[in-house]
Design a protein around this motif. Structure first.
Motif, PDB file in Angstrom:
ATOM      1  N   GLU A   6      89.093 -41.544  34.762  1.00 59.55           N
ATOM      2  CA  GLU A   6      89.566 -42.382  33.667  1.00 59.55           C
ATOM      3  C   GLU A   6      89.665 -41.573  32.371  1.00 59.55           C
ATOM      4  OE1 GLU A   6      88.085 -46.546  31.905  1.00 59.55           O
ATOM      5  OE2 GLU A   6      87.816 -46.286  34.048  1.00 59.55           O
ATOM      6  N   THR A   7      88.597 -40.806  32.132  1.00 62.86           N
ATOM      7  CA  THR A   7      88.603 -40.002  30.908  1.00 62.86           C
ATOM      8  C   THR A   7      89.784 -39.039  30.961  1.00 62.86           C
ATOM      9  OG1 THR A   7      86.667 -39.133  31.978  1.00 62.86           O
ATOM     10  CG2 THR A   7      86.409 -39.827  29.702  1.00 62.86           C
ATOM     11  N   THR A  12      94.922 -37.356  29.018  1.00 62.53           N
ATOM     12  CA  THR A  12      96.314 -36.997  29.264  1.00 62.53           C
ATOM     13  C   THR A  12      97.238 -37.780  28.349  1.00 62.53           C
ATOM     14  OG1 THR A  12      95.649 -36.789  31.534  1.00 62.53           O
ATOM     15  CG2 THR A  12      97.995 -36.614  31.091  1.00 62.53           C
ATOM     16  N   SER A  13      97.002 -39.102  28.276  1.00 63.78           N
ATOM     17  CA  SER A  13      97.908 -39.896  27.453  1.00 63.78           C
ATOM     18  C   SER A  13      97.750 -39.505  25.985  1.00 63.78           C
ATOM     19  CB  SER A  13      97.658 -41.393  27.655  1.00 63.78           C
ATOM     20  OG  SER A  13      96.283 -41.665  27.516  1.00 63.78           O
ATOM     21  N   ALA A  14      96.521 -39.206  25.609  1.00 62.73           N
ATOM     22  CA  ALA A  14      96.317 -38.755  24.241  1.00 62.73           C
ATOM     23  C   ALA A  14      97.103 -37.472  23.998  1.00 62.73           C
ATOM     24  CB  ALA A  14      94.829 -38.523  23.987  1.00 62.73           C
TER      25      ALA A  14
ATOM     26  N   SER B 196      98.466 -28.229  25.281  1.00 60.31           N
ATOM     27  CA  SER B 196      97.895 -29.080  24.238  1.00 60.31           C
ATOM     28  C   SER B 196      96.558 -29.673  24.675  1.00 60.31           C
ATOM     29  CB  SER B 196      98.881 -30.178  23.826  1.00 60.31           C
ATOM     30  OG  SER B 196      99.622 -30.610  24.912  1.00 60.31           O
ATOM     31  N   LEU B 197      96.419 -30.002  25.982  1.00 63.54           N
ATOM     32  CA  LEU B 197      95.124 -30.500  26.461  1.00 63.54           C
ATOM     33  C   LEU B 197      94.074 -29.405  26.394  1.00 63.54           C
ATOM     34  CD1 LEU B 197      95.953 -32.718  29.562  1.00 63.54           C
ATOM     35  CD2 LEU B 197      94.962 -33.418  27.396  1.00 63.54           C
ATOM     36  N   GLY B 198      94.474 -28.203  26.716  1.00 65.19           N
ATOM     37  CA  GLY B 198      93.531 -27.091  26.736  1.00 65.19           C
ATOM     38  C   GLY B 198      92.935 -26.818  25.366  1.00 65.19           C
ATOM     39  N   ALA B 206      89.337 -29.673  31.341  1.00 65.84           N
ATOM     40  CA  ALA B 206      89.208 -30.313  32.653  1.00 65.84           C
ATOM     41  C   ALA B 206      90.418 -31.183  32.927  1.00 65.84           C
ATOM     42  CB  ALA B 206      87.927 -31.141  32.706  1.00 65.84           C
ATOM     43  N   GLY B 207      90.856 -31.906  31.906  1.00 64.39           N
ATOM     44  CA  GLY B 207      92.003 -32.793  32.099  1.00 64.39           C
ATOM     45  C   GLY B 207      93.297 -32.031  32.313  1.00 64.39           C
ATOM     46  N   ALA B 208      93.364 -30.821  31.815  1.00 67.82           N
ATOM     47  CA  ALA B 208      94.596 -30.037  31.931  1.00 67.82           C
ATOM     48  C   ALA B 208      94.881 -29.599  33.356  1.00 67.82           C
ATOM     49  CB  ALA B 208      94.514 -28.813  31.018  1.00 67.82           C
TER      50      ALA B 208
END
Lengths: 195, 249
Positions: A6-7, A12-14, B196-198, B206-208
């Protein structure tokens, strides 16, 4: 795990929002030629000219140099394979002729060998037969001679039997009567009683 | 600016040329056209330099491309169509290598500009029309009159055929242009997410991972699209040329 996912999506959307905000800034406040580049007609003449030059040159080099060369290579290979196959066919035919003549020779030799064997067998059989006949003839002759001798001996023995009978009779009569009969009498009596 | 997905399509003047007030500058697009032509030609010439009866690896790549296009053309346009073989081969290789060059980071994709694909499509259609009229004269118009159509329907069918013929250069050029453009924008957007996530710290890194995986997958897909679109362009060229050779279908 689900929490983390979820985070992540939130992140990602952010991030997405951040990116669009980021990209839109130069777009809106950009210089006059921030037009979408593929639709910017100012660049068309240059692109068309250089496309014509490069593609024309490319077409020329392909049709005059590269393609004839590759085509030639493929053609050569096709010809070579075809001629190799033809050669192989020819050699195969030759081999077949050789095999046929070999087989014929073999058959002839076999026939000849058979003939020789038969002739030898016949000859040996003939010789054996002749020898056997000669031996048989010889044996027959010997047999006949032997039989003749036996019958001679038998006759002689039988003749001797008469003599012995006479003598025995003589002796018996002499001892019975005390007086010997004459030989003629005895033999007459013996032969009379024996016949 | 580095995250702008449109940035990669900008045309940059490298060597200004102006003839009669029109800008004919040598640009990054021109540079990659020259590179496409040079690399393809040099590759084909070097690979076949040995003229090996048993091909080397490079030579078999060159032979494969030759036979691939030759079979494509022969199967759709027949043996008569083989007179266009250099043309179809040039188009296929030019588009293919141009597309593949676009897959290198920082390289310009020449086929991502509508004017280039449209010029190639018009070249194909003009070849079809010129050759068709030269060879069949007035009978070339039979192309618009399919056999075995009832007379009542004929005007409608002819109209549809004409519209479909006229839309050919548009569909041919837009298909290639849009595929290359959209593919590169998508790649850039997802790659931009990674960057940009990085920059957002540990969680962001982690999200990247997700957009990074997406970028890897898209890159593979784009290689497929690069080949496929060149193939589609060449196959349609073959089919249109078949119309020029045998107009009464």
């Amino acid at each position: 795990m689900a929490q983390a996912q979820e985070t992540q999506t939130n992140e990602t959307s952010a991030g997405h929002g951040a990116t669009t905000a980021h990209t839109e800034v130069p777009h809106d406040g950009g210089h006059a030629q921030t037009m979408f580049p593929p639709f910017n007609g100012e660049t068309f003449p240059s692109q068309l000219l250089w496309l014509a030059i490069t593609f024309g040159a490319f077409y020329y080099m392909m049709s005059k140099m590269a393609l004839p060369r590759i085509g030639g290579i493929l053609e050569d290979r096709r010809d070579r394979i075809a001629s190799d196959i033809a050669e192989a066919g020819r050699l195969k035919q030759e081999t077949e002729v050789a095999i046929a003549s070999y087989e014929q020779a073999l058959a002839e030799a076999r026939q000849k060998a058979g003939g020789i064997a038969q002739a030898t067998r016949d000859k040996l059989a003939g010789e054996t037969e002749a020898k056997r006949a000669a031996v048989e003839k010889d044996l027959n002759a010997k047999l006949e001679e032997a039989e003749k001798r036996i019958s001679g001996i038998k006759e002689a023995a039988l003749a001797d039997v008469g003599e012995i009978a006479n003598e025995a009779t003589n002796a018996l009569v002499e001892s019975l009567l005390g007086k010997a009969p004459t030989k003629t009498e005895t033999s007459k009596a013996v032969s009379a009683s024996m016949s | 600016m580095s995250n702008d997905p449109i940035h990669q399509f900008h045309i940059v003047n490298l060597f200004p040329v102006e003839i009669g007030g029109v800008d004919f500058s040598f640009t990054n697009s021109s540079l990659f056209m020259v590179a496409t032509v040079a690399v393809t030609t040099v590759f084909l010439m070097m690979a076949t330099g040995g003229r090996g009866l048993v091909p080397s690896r490079w030579q078999s790549v060159a032979e494969m491309s030759y036979e691939f296009v030759a079979n494509m053309l022969r199967s759709s346009a027949g043996t008569d169509g083989m007179r266009f073989f250099p043309f179809v081969f040039s188009i296929f290789m030019f588009v293919l290598v141009g597309n593949l060059f676009g897959m290198f980071p920082y390289f310009f994709t020449i086929t991502s500009h509508i004017i280039v694909t449209f010029a190639l499509a018009m070249l194909v259609i003009l070849t079809v029309v010129v050759y068709g009229v030269m060879r069949h004269g007035f009978h070339f118009l039979n192309l618009f009159v399919p056999a075995g159509i009832p007379a009542i329907l004929l005007p409608l069918v002819v109209l549809i055929e004409i519209i479909s013929f006229l839309s050919r250069p548009v569909s041919l050029s837009v298909r290639l242009f849009a595929n290359m453009l959209a593919g590169h924008i998508t790649l850039k957007v997802f790659a931009g997410f990674v960057a940009s996530l990085g920059s957002l710290g540990a969680l962001g890194v982690a999200g990247a991972v997700l957009p990074l995986a997406m970028t890897v997958g898209l890159t593979a897909l784009e290689f497929l699209v690069a080949f496929l679109q060149a193939y589609v362009f060449a196959v349609l060229t073959c089919m249109y040329l078949n119309d020029a050779i045998h107009p009464g279908h």
